[in-house]
Motif scaffolding. Structure first.
Motif, PDB file in Angstrom:
ATOM      1  N   SER A   1      -7.512   6.478   8.070  1.00 50.53           N
ATOM      2  CA  SER A   1      -8.708   6.461   7.246  1.00 50.53           C
ATOM      3  C   SER A   1      -8.546   7.399   6.059  1.00 50.53           C
TER       4      SER A   1
ATOM      5  N   LYS B   1      -6.869   1.476   7.143  1.00 50.02           N
ATOM      6  CA  LYS B   1      -5.786   0.522   7.328  1.00 50.02           C
ATOM      7  C   LYS B   1      -5.318   0.613   8.773  1.00 50.02           C
TER       8      LYS B   1
ATOM      9  N   GLU C   1      -6.534  -4.200   6.522  1.00 52.76           N
ATOM     10  CA  GLU C   1      -7.326  -3.119   5.946  1.00 52.76           C
ATOM     11  C   GLU C   1      -8.728  -3.634   5.655  1.00 52.76           C
ATOM     12  N   ASN C   2      -9.635  -2.732   5.379  1.00 52.01           N
ATOM     13  CA  ASN C   2     -11.033  -3.115   5.148  1.00 52.01           C
ATOM     14  C   ASN C   2     -11.424  -3.114   3.680  1.00 52.01           C
ATOM     15  N   LYS C   3     -10.495  -3.122   2.766  1.00 50.02           N
ATOM     16  CA  LYS C   3     -10.820  -3.117   1.331  1.00 50.02           C
ATOM     17  C   LYS C   3     -11.557  -4.345   0.924  1.00 50.02           C
TER      18      LYS C   3
END
Length: 133
Positions: free
Chosen positions: A47, A96, A131-133
């Motif tokens: 993170s 990620k 990943e959370n992008k």
């Protein structure tokens, strides 16, 4: 006549607002299902905490993922505290997920270098998953 146009205009705005809300929720639900599908127990999640004016690509926190009954949990890097993923990343942090590729990799030896874990994320011992992008 003016009242009729006013109601039509308000109706159109309401339809647009509801459409936008529906589309955004669908995208979020799709991302969640893709995320849940791709990760496995034991994956490592890094993170990026946005503290001390750090850039959002400085990953300085990690944990180990546990999937249980369709829920995602993260054990802290000391393996002492287990939190739900949403609680672990409650500040909207970028994260990620990686999978260990070498059997001799020891997660207990991870150390910060220049205040981040970026060096291990860019090594050949981990495989990028999502990943959370």
């Amino acid at each position: 006549m003016k009242a009729k146009i006013k109601y039509i205009f308000i109706g159109l705005l309401a339809i647009l607002a509801l459409s936008w809300f529906f589309i955004n929720n669908q995208e979020s639900a799709n991302m969640n299902s893709i995320f849940i599908e791709k990760i496995k127990d034991g994956d490592i999640i890094f993170s990026a905490l946005n503290t001390d004016n750090r850039a959002l690509n400085d990953f300085n926190k990690f944990g180990v993922i546990e999937k249980k009954l369709g829920e995602i949990y993260v054990w802290d890097n000391q393996n002492t505290i287990k939190k739900s993923l949403s609680e672990w990343s409650k500040n909207g942090e970028i994260f990620k997920v990686y999978r260990i590729t070498h059997p001799d990799f020891n997660i207990n030896t991870l150390e910060l270098q220049n205040g981040t874990y970026n060096h291990i994320m860019n090594s050949d011992v981990l495989e990028f998953i999502i990943e959370n992008k």
